[in-house]
Write a protein that holds these residues in place. Structure first.
Motif, PDB file in Angstrom:
ATOM      1  N   VAL A  19       0.801  -1.233   0.000  1.00  0.00           N
ATOM      2  CA  VAL A  19       0.000   0.000   0.000  1.00  0.00           C
ATOM      3  C   VAL A  19       0.835   1.286   0.000  1.00  0.00           C
ATOM      4  CG1 VAL A  19      -0.324   0.352   2.516  1.00  0.00           C
ATOM      5  CG2 VAL A  19      -2.196   0.914   0.938  1.00  0.00           C
ATOM      6  N   HIS A  20       2.173   1.163   0.007  1.00  0.00           N
ATOM      7  CA  HIS A  20       2.981   2.380   0.154  1.00  0.00           C
ATOM      8  C   HIS A  20       4.324   2.240  -0.584  1.00  0.00           C
ATOM      9  CE1 HIS A  20       4.061   5.856   3.086  1.00  0.00           C
ATOM     10  NE2 HIS A  20       5.005   5.810   2.166  1.00  0.00           N
ATOM     11  N   THR A  21       4.385   2.778  -1.805  1.00  0.00           N
ATOM     12  CA  THR A  21       5.656   2.801  -2.550  1.00  0.00           C
ATOM     13  C   THR A  21       5.774   4.127  -3.308  1.00  0.00           C
ATOM     14  OG1 THR A  21       4.879   1.944  -4.691  1.00  0.00           O
ATOM     15  CG2 THR A  21       5.380   0.293  -2.998  1.00  0.00           C
ATOM     16  N   HIS A  22       6.983   4.390  -3.778  1.00  0.00           N
ATOM     17  CA  HIS A  22       7.239   5.615  -4.548  1.00  0.00           C
ATOM     18  C   HIS A  22       7.761   5.268  -5.931  1.00  0.00           C
ATOM     19  CE1 HIS A  22       7.124   8.360  -0.969  1.00  0.00           C
ATOM     20  NE2 HIS A  22       7.363   7.218  -0.352  1.00  0.00           N
ATOM     21  N   VAL A  23       7.309   6.026  -6.946  1.00  0.00           N
ATOM     22  CA  VAL A  23       7.833   5.885  -8.310  1.00  0.00           C
ATOM     23  C   VAL A  23       8.205   7.278  -8.820  1.00  0.00           C
ATOM     24  CG1 VAL A  23       7.191   5.411 -10.717  1.00  0.00           C
ATOM     25  CG2 VAL A  23       6.649   3.736  -8.950  1.00  0.00           C
ATOM     26  N   CYS A  58       1.349   3.539  -5.545  1.00  0.00           N
ATOM     27  CA  CYS A  58       2.590   4.293  -5.666  1.00  0.00           C
ATOM     28  C   CYS A  58       2.307   5.777  -5.840  1.00  0.00           C
ATOM     29  CB  CYS A  58       3.440   3.768  -6.822  1.00  0.00           C
ATOM     30  SG  CYS A  58       2.648   3.910  -8.424  1.00  0.00           S
ATOM     31  N   PHE A  59       3.234   6.581  -5.364  1.00  0.00           N
ATOM     32  CA  PHE A  59       3.120   8.030  -5.509  1.00  0.00           C
ATOM     33  C   PHE A  59       4.491   8.588  -5.857  1.00  0.00           C
ATOM     34  CE2 PHE A  59       3.796   7.014  -1.075  1.00  0.00           C
ATOM     35  CZ  PHE A  59       2.683   6.259  -0.707  1.00  0.00           C
ATOM     36  N   PRO A  60       4.546   9.862  -6.311  1.00  0.00           N
ATOM     37  CA  PRO A  60       5.848  10.455  -6.637  1.00  0.00           C
ATOM     38  C   PRO A  60       6.757  10.552  -5.405  1.00  0.00           C
ATOM     39  CG  PRO A  60       4.079  11.752  -7.616  1.00  0.00           C
ATOM     40  CD  PRO A  60       3.438  10.767  -6.684  1.00  0.00           C
ATOM     41  N   LEU A 142      -4.850  10.139  -3.127  1.00  0.00           N
ATOM     42  CA  LEU A 142      -4.001  11.301  -2.902  1.00  0.00           C
ATOM     43  C   LEU A 142      -3.002  10.983  -1.799  1.00  0.00           C
ATOM     44  CD1 LEU A 142      -6.712  14.128  -2.802  1.00  0.00           C
ATOM     45  CD2 LEU A 142      -5.563  13.156  -4.787  1.00  0.00           C
ATOM     46  N   LYS A 143      -1.908  11.732  -1.779  1.00  0.00           N
ATOM     47  CA  LYS A 143      -0.869  11.501  -0.773  1.00  0.00           C
ATOM     48  C   LYS A 143      -0.243  12.828  -0.398  1.00  0.00           C
ATOM     49  CE  LYS A 143       3.390  10.163   0.719  1.00  0.00           C
ATOM     50  NZ  LYS A 143       3.819   9.524   1.945  1.00  0.00           N
ATOM     51  N   THR A 144       0.124  13.012   0.878  1.00  0.00           N
ATOM     52  CA  THR A 144       0.944  14.160   1.240  1.00  0.00           C
ATOM     53  C   THR A 144       1.926  13.770   2.341  1.00  0.00           C
ATOM     54  OG1 THR A 144       0.985  16.536   1.711  1.00  0.00           O
ATOM     55  CG2 THR A 144      -0.589  15.237   2.983  1.00  0.00           C
ATOM     56  N   ALA A 207       0.478   6.816   7.777  1.00  0.00           N
ATOM     57  CA  ALA A 207       1.657   6.017   7.428  1.00  0.00           C
ATOM     58  C   ALA A 207       2.566   5.777   8.634  1.00  0.00           C
ATOM     59  CB  ALA A 207       2.432   6.700   6.314  1.00  0.00           C
ATOM     60  N   HIS A 208       3.464   4.826   8.466  1.00  0.00           N
ATOM     61  CA  HIS A 208       4.542   4.523   9.425  1.00  0.00           C
ATOM     62  C   HIS A 208       4.027   4.097  10.809  1.00  0.00           C
ATOM     63  CE1 HIS A 208       6.759   6.265   6.189  1.00  0.00           C
ATOM     64  NE2 HIS A 208       6.412   7.507   6.457  1.00  0.00           N
ATOM     65  N   THR A 209       2.962   3.282  10.812  1.00  0.00           N
ATOM     66  CA  THR A 209       2.436   2.695  12.067  1.00  0.00           C
ATOM     67  C   THR A 209       2.187   3.759  13.141  1.00  0.00           C
ATOM     68  OG1 THR A 209       4.058   0.954  11.481  1.00  0.00           O
ATOM     69  CG2 THR A 209       2.656   0.517  13.368  1.00  0.00           C
ATOM     70  N   THR A 280       5.640  -1.351   2.111  1.00  0.00           N
ATOM     71  CA  THR A 280       7.100  -1.365   2.313  1.00  0.00           C
ATOM     72  C   THR A 280       7.726   0.020   2.412  1.00  0.00           C
ATOM     73  OG1 THR A 280       7.413  -1.392  -0.074  1.00  0.00           O
ATOM     74  CG2 THR A 280       7.372  -3.538   1.058  1.00  0.00           C
ATOM     75  N   ASP A 281       7.108   1.017   1.739  1.00  0.00           N
ATOM     76  CA  ASP A 281       7.721   2.335   1.516  1.00  0.00           C
ATOM     77  C   ASP A 281       8.846   2.257   0.478  1.00  0.00           C
ATOM     78  OD1 ASP A 281       7.895   5.046   1.698  1.00  0.00           O
ATOM     79  OD2 ASP A 281       8.561   5.123   3.774  1.00  0.00           O
ATOM     80  N   SER A 282       8.855   1.208  -0.316  1.00  0.00           N
ATOM     81  CA  SER A 282       9.886   1.031  -1.337  1.00  0.00           C
ATOM     82  C   SER A 282      10.029   2.286  -2.195  1.00  0.00           C
ATOM     83  CB  SER A 282       9.494  -0.153  -2.228  1.00  0.00           C
ATOM     84  OG  SER A 282      10.349  -0.253  -3.334  1.00  0.00           O
TER      85      SER A 282
HETATM   86 ZN   LIG Z   1       6.933   6.968   1.778  1.00  0.00          ZN
END
Ligand SMILES: [Zn+2]
Length: 343
Positions: A19-23, A58-60, A142-144, A207-209, A280-282
């Motif tokens: 549920v949490h990656t960056h591209v 994924c988000f930027p 959306l993400k911030t 995010a991040h528990t 993962t926050d990959s």
């Molecule tokens: Zn992240």
């Protein structure tokens, strides 16, 4: 490819969702000497295949070319001088959609793009661009990350409320970076929970528990529109060992054995079974970076984590728990409601 087709395929065929990656890329990270600083859609898919992940949100990356980079790297958020009209993440969000749906369409439907937002700077301009992108491409949320933008999350209840209105109208969720650090007034997890409580028409992921803050986890679990992800879980367990102020101090911390990551992950999933989601926050499962706090001081992080550590820990959990946090809860966060059937 239509949004409805993608959703139907995920509900039918997907087994595991990150549920949490960056591209994309973060040129500010790169030039500052930080690591990591990039991941293409293809890079992410190669990792997903290695890990057995079917679908990834994924988000930027964080830096947006809206800002003057030299000032940004000194912790000063100045709009870049430009002849062209600029909105925060205008270039980066469009670039992400183009990469997924045009440059590397083999990943379309497996990578679900979330659009990065800044609640404080030209939110109306961002929504205008968002409407255009959502017309053109399937967009999923959306993400911030307000800490690094030095934007107050409460702006989502004021001048930035059009961003939440967009999420509500398009029925897409909002992913929020959280913090408990004393020098971070921008993304404090308890302030975030006030926003979540006031906008129950929008689904949120913290995010991040929640930085292991027990009270925040309890409140998130009690809210029908609130989820929490495990992103970058290993380095957060390391932060506990270091007694870092980036995680909740012991009296406020969820009590578990953080030296054994799988045990800690399982204990939190057991306590909050309808709320937790695996991510993962990959590629940010390791993090060598700098952050400027509210006093202008530079905080340096040197947090290491192996490529496979997050998936290896996840695979140690009981199968029913893996299904819950790696699929069922995530499906509800993305497309449905807490507690309702996932399939
Ligand atoms: Zn992240």
């Amino acid at each position: 490819m239509k949004r409805t087709t993608i959703i139907r395929n995920i509900r039918r065929q997907s087994q595991l969702i990150d549920v949490h990656t960056h591209v994309g890329t973060d040129p500010a990270n790169f030039l500052r000497g930080d690591f990591p600083y990039a991941q293409s859609a293809e890079d992410l898919v190669v990792r997903m295949d290695r890990w057995g992940v079917d679908t990834a949100v994924c988000f930027p990356f964080l830096y947006t070319s809206y800002f003057d980079m030299a000032a940004f790297n000194k912790g000063r958020m100045l709009k870049r001088r430009s002849k062209d009209p600029l909105v925060p993440y205008g270039v980066e969000n469009a670039r992400l959609c183009q990469e997924i749906y045009e440059a590397y369409p083999a990943c379309a439907g497996r990578l679900l793009p979330f659009m990065f937002m800044d609640p404080s700077r030209d939110p109306a301009g961002q929504v205008e661009q968002l409407e255009r992108l959502a017309d053109q491409y399937p967009v999923f949320g959306l993400k911030t990350a307000t800490s690094y933008l030095q934007s107050h999350i409460t702006d989502l209840l004021g001048k930035g409320e059009c961003l939440l209105d967009f999420a509500s109208e398009h029925n897409v969720p909002f992913m929020l970076h959280t913090s408990v650090a004393p020098g971070d007034p921008w993304a404090n997890v308890h302030t975030i929970l006030d926003v979540v409580r006031k906008r129950q028409d929008v689904r949120f992921c913290l995010a991040h528990t929640c930085r292991f803050d027990r009270d925040a986890l309890e409140q998130a679990a009690a809210l029908p529109n609130c989820y929490v992800d495990y992103s970058a879980f290993h380095i957060h367990c390391d932060l506990v060992k270091m007694e870092s102020t980036s995680v909740a101090a012991k009296p406020h911390r969820f009590p578990t054995a953080y030296r054994q990551c799988a045990k800690a992950m399982a204990a939190i999933a057991t306590a909050y079974p309808d709320t937790m989601m695996w991510g993962t926050d990959s590629p940010y499962y390791c993090f060598m970076s700098r952050f400027t706090d509210d006093k202008g001081h530079t905080q340096i992080s040197k947090l290491k984590c192996d490529t496979d550590a997050e998936i290896t820990t996840f695979r140690k959990l009981p199968a029913t728990m893996q299904r819950r946090i790696g699929y069922d809860n995530t499906i509800r966060f993305l497309f449905g409601n807490k507690g309702e059937p996932a399939t």
